[in-house]
Design a protein around this motif. Structure first.
Motif, PDB file in Angstrom:
ATOM      1  N   LYS A 763       0.795  -1.236   0.000  1.00 13.78           N
ATOM      2  CA  LYS A 763       0.000   0.000   0.000  1.00 13.78           C
ATOM      3  C   LYS A 763       0.828   1.286   0.000  1.00 13.78           C
ATOM      4  CE  LYS A 763      -3.723  -0.139  -0.103  1.00 13.78           C
ATOM      5  NZ  LYS A 763      -4.595  -0.295  -1.308  1.00 13.78           N
ATOM      6  N   SER A 764       2.139   1.169   0.311  1.00 13.08           N
ATOM      7  CA  SER A 764       2.948   2.392   0.374  1.00 13.08           C
ATOM      8  C   SER A 764       3.463   2.764  -1.016  1.00 13.08           C
ATOM      9  CB  SER A 764       4.126   2.208   1.330  1.00 13.08           C
ATOM     10  OG  SER A 764       5.024   3.294   1.226  1.00 13.08           O
ATOM     11  N   VAL A 765       3.112   4.008  -1.436  1.00 17.48           N
ATOM     12  CA  VAL A 765       3.599   4.498  -2.725  1.00 17.48           C
ATOM     13  C   VAL A 765       5.116   4.663  -2.682  1.00 17.48           C
ATOM     14  CG1 VAL A 765       3.488   6.436  -4.364  1.00 17.48           C
ATOM     15  CG2 VAL A 765       1.404   5.669  -3.189  1.00 17.48           C
ATOM     16  N   SER A 769       7.855   2.905  -5.077  1.00 16.62           N
ATOM     17  CA  SER A 769       8.762   3.714  -5.919  1.00 16.62           C
ATOM     18  C   SER A 769      10.208   3.242  -5.834  1.00 16.62           C
ATOM     19  CB  SER A 769       8.680   5.186  -5.495  1.00 16.62           C
ATOM     20  OG  SER A 769       9.253   5.372  -4.202  1.00 16.62           O
ATOM     21  N   LEU A 770      10.530   2.486  -4.820  1.00 16.14           N
ATOM     22  CA  LEU A 770      11.900   1.975  -4.680  1.00 16.14           C
ATOM     23  C   LEU A 770      12.176   0.821  -5.643  1.00 16.14           C
ATOM     24  CD1 LEU A 770      12.190   1.964  -0.766  1.00 16.14           C
ATOM     25  CD2 LEU A 770      13.125   3.661  -2.367  1.00 16.14           C
ATOM     26  N   PHE A 771      11.118   0.287  -6.245  1.00 19.22           N
ATOM     27  CA  PHE A 771      11.253  -0.824  -7.183  1.00 19.22           C
ATOM     28  C   PHE A 771      10.897  -0.337  -8.589  1.00 19.22           C
ATOM     29  CE2 PHE A 771      10.813  -2.775  -3.109  1.00 19.22           C
ATOM     30  CZ  PHE A 771      11.577  -3.929  -3.160  1.00 19.22           C
ATOM     31  N   HIS A 777       3.000  -4.471 -10.990  1.00 23.65           N
ATOM     32  CA  HIS A 777       3.831  -4.308  -9.775  1.00 23.65           C
ATOM     33  C   HIS A 777       4.641  -5.581  -9.464  1.00 23.65           C
ATOM     34  CE1 HIS A 777       1.780  -0.521  -8.736  1.00 23.65           C
ATOM     35  NE2 HIS A 777       0.638  -1.140  -9.058  1.00 23.65           N
ATOM     36  N   ILE A 778       5.052  -6.291 -10.499  1.00 22.52           N
ATOM     37  CA  ILE A 778       5.706  -7.578 -10.305  1.00 22.52           C
ATOM     38  C   ILE A 778       6.996  -7.465  -9.493  1.00 22.52           C
ATOM     39  CG2 ILE A 778       6.911  -7.418 -12.519  1.00 22.52           C
ATOM     40  CD1 ILE A 778       5.572 -10.631 -10.807  1.00 22.52           C
ATOM     41  N   TYR A 779       7.752  -6.357  -9.688  1.00 24.88           N
ATOM     42  CA  TYR A 779       9.022  -6.222  -8.964  1.00 24.88           C
ATOM     43  C   TYR A 779       8.778  -5.918  -7.471  1.00 24.88           C
ATOM     44  CZ  TYR A 779      10.943  -6.099 -13.662  1.00 24.88           C
ATOM     45  OH  TYR A 779      11.270  -6.425 -14.941  1.00 24.88           O
ATOM     46  N   THR A 780       7.751  -5.129  -7.209  1.00 25.87           N
ATOM     47  CA  THR A 780       7.404  -4.854  -5.800  1.00 25.87           C
ATOM     48  C   THR A 780       6.931  -6.125  -5.110  1.00 25.87           C
ATOM     49  OG1 THR A 780       6.736  -2.616  -6.429  1.00 25.87           O
ATOM     50  CG2 THR A 780       6.007  -3.420  -4.266  1.00 25.87           C
ATOM     51  N   LYS A 836       5.780 -16.620 -13.874  1.00 28.13           N
ATOM     52  CA  LYS A 836       4.371 -16.451 -13.532  1.00 28.13           C
ATOM     53  C   LYS A 836       3.898 -17.462 -12.484  1.00 28.13           C
ATOM     54  CE  LYS A 836       2.858 -14.380 -17.912  1.00 28.13           C
ATOM     55  NZ  LYS A 836       1.922 -14.499 -19.058  1.00 28.13           N
ATOM     56  N   LEU A 837       4.503 -18.648 -12.484  1.00 31.27           N
ATOM     57  CA  LEU A 837       4.078 -19.681 -11.532  1.00 31.27           C
ATOM     58  C   LEU A 837       4.193 -19.183 -10.093  1.00 31.27           C
ATOM     59  CD1 LEU A 837       3.171 -22.646 -11.099  1.00 31.27           C
ATOM     60  CD2 LEU A 837       5.596 -23.259 -10.970  1.00 31.27           C
ATOM     61  N   LEU A 838       5.308 -18.500  -9.790  1.00 30.49           N
ATOM     62  CA  LEU A 838       5.536 -17.992  -8.444  1.00 30.49           C
ATOM     63  C   LEU A 838       5.296 -16.486  -8.330  1.00 30.49           C
ATOM     64  CD1 LEU A 838       8.695 -20.044  -7.448  1.00 30.49           C
ATOM     65  CD2 LEU A 838       6.551 -20.016  -6.205  1.00 30.49           C
ATOM     66  N   ARG A 839       4.803 -15.867  -9.429  1.00 23.11           N
ATOM     67  CA  ARG A 839       4.571 -14.420  -9.448  1.00 23.11           C
ATOM     68  C   ARG A 839       5.846 -13.677  -9.035  1.00 23.11           C
ATOM     69  NH1 ARG A 839      -0.240 -11.854  -5.978  1.00 23.11           N
ATOM     70  NH2 ARG A 839       1.415 -11.777  -4.426  1.00 23.11           N
ATOM     71  N   MET A 840       6.956 -13.974  -9.753  1.00 24.67           N
ATOM     72  CA  MET A 840       8.248 -13.401  -9.411  1.00 24.67           C
ATOM     73  C   MET A 840       8.996 -12.989 -10.672  1.00 24.67           C
ATOM     74  SD  MET A 840       9.514 -15.968  -6.386  1.00 24.67           S
ATOM     75  CE  MET A 840      10.849 -14.919  -5.842  1.00 24.67           C
ATOM     76  N   ALA A 841       9.931 -12.060 -10.491  1.00 22.17           N
ATOM     77  CA  ALA A 841      10.793 -11.588 -11.581  1.00 22.17           C
ATOM     78  C   ALA A 841      12.159 -11.250 -11.005  1.00 22.17           C
ATOM     79  CB  ALA A 841      10.171 -10.369 -12.250  1.00 22.17           C
ATOM     80  N   PRO A 842      13.230 -11.264 -11.827  1.00 23.60           N
ATOM     81  CA  PRO A 842      14.575 -10.968 -11.315  1.00 23.60           C
ATOM     82  C   PRO A 842      14.658  -9.545 -10.770  1.00 23.60           C
ATOM     83  CG  PRO A 842      14.684 -12.024 -13.470  1.00 23.60           C
ATOM     84  CD  PRO A 842      13.253 -11.668 -13.263  1.00 23.60           C
ATOM     85  N   LEU A 843      15.363  -9.375  -9.652  1.00 22.08           N
ATOM     86  CA  LEU A 843      15.550  -8.063  -9.032  1.00 22.08           C
ATOM     87  C   LEU A 843      16.934  -7.536  -9.350  1.00 22.08           C
ATOM     88  CD1 LEU A 843      14.028  -8.761  -5.473  1.00 22.08           C
ATOM     89  CD2 LEU A 843      12.882  -7.768  -7.475  1.00 22.08           C
ATOM     90  N   ASN A 844      17.057  -6.191  -9.358  1.00 23.77           N
ATOM     91  CA  ASN A 844      18.387  -5.608  -9.563  1.00 23.77           C
ATOM     92  C   ASN A 844      19.072  -5.370  -8.209  1.00 23.77           C
ATOM     93  OD1 ASN A 844      17.371  -3.219  -8.449  1.00 23.77           O
ATOM     94  ND2 ASN A 844      16.812  -2.398 -10.460  1.00 23.77           N
ATOM     95  N   GLY A 845      20.265  -4.823  -8.232  1.00 25.55           N
ATOM     96  CA  GLY A 845      21.046  -4.645  -7.015  1.00 25.55           C
ATOM     97  C   GLY A 845      20.370  -3.776  -5.986  1.00 25.55           C
ATOM     98  N   GLN A 846      19.779  -2.639  -6.440  1.00 26.98           N
ATOM     99  CA  GLN A 846      19.103  -1.749  -5.501  1.00 26.98           C
ATOM    100  C   GLN A 846      17.928  -2.447  -4.825  1.00 26.98           C
ATOM    101  OE1 GLN A 846      17.867   2.174  -6.952  1.00 26.98           O
ATOM    102  NE2 GLN A 846      16.007   2.014  -5.712  1.00 26.98           N
TER     103      GLN A 846
END
Length: 880
Positions: A763-765, A769-771, A777-780, A836-846
């Motif tokens: 719920k926090s904008v 925004s950090l992602f 909103h897959i990265y969040t 899609k199976l786990l609702r996940m995507a690769p994250l970057n360093g930040q």
């Protein structure tokens, strides 16, 4: 020569008519029966209910079969592992027991001695008995004389002399261990030889009757009681949460629709909402149940059972090991447990009060006379100058002289054995000259001495002052439970069966004692520090028992009490209960005394342990919460015990208590870890509908979380080391809840913090925004799921230690590091491969940096909790 025994035909007829000497074996549980019994576990029952509900929803197409399969696997693994561990240890125990039935003994058949198995003896058989044999049946002595150790049957340490029965002797129905003609199965021949006739065999013997009387006592272990309480709480929490979420979701829908009437106008939608609310309620209930708890208990118990076996502790029942950690009161034997179980010569005193602590240090002439008295003045067999067999005192003397051999050993002309009237034995010997060697009770021999041998080998007058000084020294030794044996010589041969009333020469006094085990003293101190009351129960006289208790560290304070069996019998049950917590020693104890004390202690709601090795100990072993049977004890005692102490050492009992506490602490750590995740998962799913989040966690993600907090965490916490500081804790009350206040504070704070982080992610904008931006909103969402797993791992490090050092003793459980590292590694790979199976995507360093900060925040929050509790003077009883 007398003819004894049966013919082959008579033996066959007796076998057909009365059966053989085999003891009926208690009914054994099969693997399947043990498995079904373990399904009665309270947590397992909750899981089964959850499984059945899930199966119904899967059938209706409203639930995922993977979740259902996960619960099923959790149930199966937990029950299978615990059943397999207990069954394997029971099989190992049975292998030990079977060895006893393979022992053979000699019986007379067709006029000849033949070797038969103990189980194959029949009524009427004439059994040959020799020193060291265990009496295999109940019967009467036909020929010879023997001394028996009947301690296994009646608890009496004094040897019983047996003599042949008269021709008209009738066996009768009464049991009388003191009868001079009766011999009973389980007693041991310590001296002499003879032939006995079998009168009662197998289950009809006293030994067999005691075996059959052993019945299971239905008394739940402390952990089982605590788990029942926890299961009730979890059920209440889960079902109440499920009902609440069901009602809350529907009320929320009604509110959004503008009222009940408007909501019910769309019947199809209302029914759909009811089904969805019901599914969510079931998810809440399922997530509230700690599926991994039974598996964790099975794993930690199994791992520690293997460790205990290396410490000479064989666990027959899993409940025994965890109950040992909750002991309030331990009744223990003296001989062989606190003491070494064998007599040792601890000193030598000459007539002029010179003392020597070993045989090697004795002066020349005194050493020669001591050696001759040991090997020539004995009823035991002697070969090459060394005693073979003999009673317990003669074995102690043989050990004392060691490998010493004289150049020329005199010849023995005659020998007068020890008897209870004279209390001495003597032998006439001939070497360069003729003289007599005497050995016996100092109170009988010292008054007959007019001389003594000094260090130079001179025969000097034994004055009255020297006599009084020696008697004073012997009195001091007697107060320390030291037995004494006088060694004397007489300058000529003795005629008759009694020594002359004067003229003996004192060689010295041997000080003999069943010494306290050095390691037992330290173990007793540690068990005391653990808050466990120790009561030594012995058949010895009061003075001896008190002396041993003082040396062992059992008697220290003036208010501590010592009772005799007679004093105990004169007390009412209420008087016993009122004084029991001050009791330290019971002397001249009878078997029924042990059973009475155990029963009364349990009525006081104490967790009671009992050690024992004899048939007479079996009822008390069975009645106690945890029975410690000695490895050298009878088969009946080991059958009655929950744990077998293979080396008969009190130190091993202390280790059993330590491992029991290790298991309890490991379970508490695991519960804290698991319930923290459960609370957060329930709260997240509860809050989600009201903040507009459809699926905060997908079914597949929930399965992965369950795997992390169940099976993998069970493996991680199952390897926690047995730390000596656990022995500084006080025993947990039988009625105390499993989840302590310290655990509850960790569970609630951790669960709430993980829930707050979840709400922030969804719920926090600012957090969003950090992602990287994405339509869904897959990265969040990926960041939240990773943060959730990483926070769970960080919390694992939090709960395994009391203090702020998260790596305390981590090197002793590298499996924990490996499992937690494995979870983090797999979580990283899932971001790359989950899709899609786990609702996940690769994250970057930040983004990974944000995840790591969330994990570190978990550690920081718990540090604040620990510091606060330390400032408030609160303890962390979960994992000291």
């Amino acid at each position: 020569m007398k003819k004894f025994g049966l013919t082959s035909e008579e033996a066959a007829q007796s076998l057909k008519q009365y059966g053989n000497n085999a003891l009926s074996k208690p009914p054994r549980q099969t693997f399947l029966e043990k498995l079904l019994e373990n399904f009665q576990d309270p947590i397992i029952r909750i899981l089964i209910v959850a499984l059945l509900v899930n199966i119904v929803f899967v059938y209706m197409g409203q639930a995922d079969w993977l979740e259902t399969a996960g619960i099923f696997v959790a149930i199966l693994l937990a029950t299978f592992v615990s059943t397999l561990s207990e069954y394997n240890n029971e099989s190992a125990f049975q292998k030990l027991q079977e060895e006893a039935s393979q022992i053979t003994c000699k019986v007379w058949r067709d006029g000849l001695p033949v070797a038969v198995r103990i189980d194959d003896i029949v009524i009427g058989d004439a059994v040959q008995l020799e020193s060291g044999d265990k009496v295999p049946v109940d019967g009467i002595l036909l020929d010879g004389t023997v001394k028996l150790d009947q301690a296994a049957l009646n608890g009496e340490s004094e040897e019983a002399e047996k003599e042949p029965a008269p021709p008209d002797f009738i066996w009768g129905t009464e049991t009388d261990f003191l009868n001079p003609c009766r011999l009973y199965r389980g007693s041991v021949v310590v001296e002499g030889q003879g032939i006995m006739r079998a009168e009662k065999i197998g289950d009809a013997s006293v030994y067999g009757q005691l075996t059959q009387e052993l019945k299971e006592v239905d008394r739940d272990s402390p952990l089982k009681l605590k788990l029942k309480h926890l299961a009730d709480k979890i059920s209440y929490f889960g079902y109440a949460g499920g009902i609440l979420i069901f009602c809350a979701v529907l009320l929320h829908k009604v509110f959004l629709a503008g009222g009940v009437a408007a909501y019910l106008a769309n019947t199809a939608q209302a029914l759909s909402d009811v089904v969805q609310a019901l599914i969510l309620a079931v998810i809440i209930i399922v997530m509230a149940v700690p599926e991994g708890l039974p598996l964790m208990i099975a794993i930690v118990s199994s791992l520690n059972m293997r460790k205990m076996l290396r410490d000479n502790v064989l666990v027959r029942k899993l409940s025994g090991i965890e109950t040992a950690g909750s002991l309030n009161l331990l009744f223990t034997d003296k001989t062989g447990t606190i003491t070494k179980g064998k007599l040792e010569v601890i000193g030598f005193i000459t007539g002029n009060l010179k003392e020597y602590d070993s045989f090697e240090k004795l002066p020349g002439a005194i050493k020669e006379y001591t050696y001759e008295n040991v090997v020539l003045n004995t009823s035991a067999a002697v070969a090459n100058g060394k005693i073979l067999g003999g009673n317990i005192t003669e074995r102690a003397l043989s050990q004392y002289i060691g490998e010493y051999r004289t150049v020329t050993l005199p010849l023995r002309n005659y020998f007068v054995p020890f008897n209870s009237t004279n209390k001495y034995s003597f032998a006439g010997v001939q070497g360069a000259r003729e003289y007599t060697l005497a050995k016996g009770a100092p109170e009988k021999l010292v008054p007959l001495c007019d001389y003594y041998w000094d260090e130079e080998g001179r025969c000097l007058p034994f004055t009255e002052g020297m006599r009084q000084a020696l008697e004073k020294r012997m009195l001091e030794l007697a107060e320390r439970a030291v037995r004494m044996l006088a060694l004397c010589t007489y300058p000529q041969q003795v005629k008759g069966t009694e020594l002359p009333q004067k003229g003996l020469v004192l060689a010295g006094i041997l000080a003999i004692r069943d010494e306290v085990r050095p390691e037992a003293v330290q173990a007793i101190q540690q068990v005391h520090s653990a808050g466990v009351q120790i009561v030594m129960i012995t058949g010895d006289r009061k003075e001896t028992a008190v002396a041993i208790a003082r040396d062992a560290g059992l008697l220290k304070e003036p208010q501590e009490q010592v009772w005799t069996s007679q004093e105990l019998a004169a007390m009412t049950d209420e008087e016993v209960k009122a004084n029991l917590r001050q009791l330290r020693v019971v002397s001249r104890a009878l078997p029924l005394d042990k059973l009475r004390l155990v029963t009364l202690a349990q009525e006081m709601n104490l967790v009671v342990g009992m050690t024992g090795d004899g048939v007479n100990d079996s009822p008390a072993l069975k009645r106690s919460d945890v029975g410690f049977a000695m490895g050298s004890g009878t088969e009946v005692a080991k059958e009655a015990g929950d744990i077998v102490i293979l080396d008969d050492n009190f130190l091993s009992i202390k280790q059993a208590i330590l491992y029991g506490r290790t298991i309890y602490n490991s379970i508490c750590k695991f519960i804290t870890f698991q319930l923290s995740i459960n609370v957060s998962a329930v709260l997240i799913n509860f809050i989600a509908p009201f903040i507009g989040v459809e699926k905060p966690l997908t079914i597949i993600q929930i399965l992965w979380i369950n795997l992390v907090m169940d099976t993998l965490a069970a493996l991680a916490f199952g390897g926690e080391p047995a730390l000596e500081r656990y022995m500084q804790e006080k025993p947990k009350r039988r009625s105390a809840p499993l989840v302590s206040k310290g655990m509850a504070s960790t569970i609630l704070l951790s669960g709430l913090w993980m829930t707050l982080v979840a709400v922030a992610f969804y719920k926090s904008v600012w957090v969003d925004s950090l992602f990287r931006d994405a339509p869904d909103h897959i990265y969040t969402y990926t960041g939240f799921f990773c943060a959730y797993i990483f926070m769970a791992v960080a919390n694992g490090f939090n709960v395994r230690v009391e203090g702020l050092n998260l790596l305390d003793h981590i090197s002793e459980n590298m499996g924990f590091v490996q499992v937690m590292g494995g979870i983090l590694s797999i979580q990283f790979l899932l971001t790359l491969l989950g899709g899609k199976l786990l609702r996940m995507a690769p994250l970057n360093g930040q983004e990974w940096g944000i995840v790591l900060l969330c994990a570190l925040s978990m550690i920081f929050v718990d540090w604040l909790r620990k510091l606060f509790r330390q400032q408030m003077g609160m303890q962390e009883p979960t994992n000291k």
